[in-house]
Write a protein that holds these residues in place. Structure first.
Motif: not given
Length: 137
Positions: A73-84
């Motif tokens: 869902a965050a990806g659809r809002a323009g956010y790129v996930f990174y497993p930090y």
């Protein structure tokens, strides 16, 4: 993930407004997983403090496991996930790794990380001496 360059700039009075606008985006996009309102953290959340011009947002979730669907869902809002630091948060940047305007931290509410980040922000807001010392660092 390529690192964005780090530049410290003078405090910008519009940072709280940029946070408020993005908080609304996040409440709409991630409302199913949030258990409270997102918080403005980091240096841009401290009036008068020079900072890297990236709006840091910490949003409370019940648990990392329960909030796994929020990654998409965050990806659809323009956010790129990174497993930090995946053991303590879901971390994202926006719009991408090399140019960042926002960082999003999905953190379990009540966790040590949640409490520590808010306490540090609040201490900086309350103490001019601490702000000066932190800015010098």
């Amino acid at each position: 993930m390529a690192d964005a360059s780090i530049e410290i700039v003078p405090y910008a009075p519009n940072w709280p407004e940029l946070f408020a606008m993005e908080r609304e985006v996040l409440v709409q996009a991630l409302g199913n997983w949030l258990i409270g309102m997102p918080e403005h953290i980091g240096s841009t959340a401290v009036p008068g403090l020079a900072a890297k011009p990236v709006i840091d947002i910490m949003a409370p979730v019940a648990s990392l496991e329960a909030s796994l669907p929020a990654i998409e869902a965050a990806g659809r809002a323009g956010y790129v996930f990174y497993p930090y630091q995946p053991e303590v948060m879901h971390w994202f940047c926006k719009p991408g790794p090399t140019v960042r305007t926002h960082h999003l931290h999905l953190v379990p509410a009540g966790s040590p990380l949640w409490a520590d980040r808010l306490a540090f922000r609040d201490a900086l807001r309350a103490s001019a001496a601490m702000r000066t010392e932190y800015q010098t660092l």
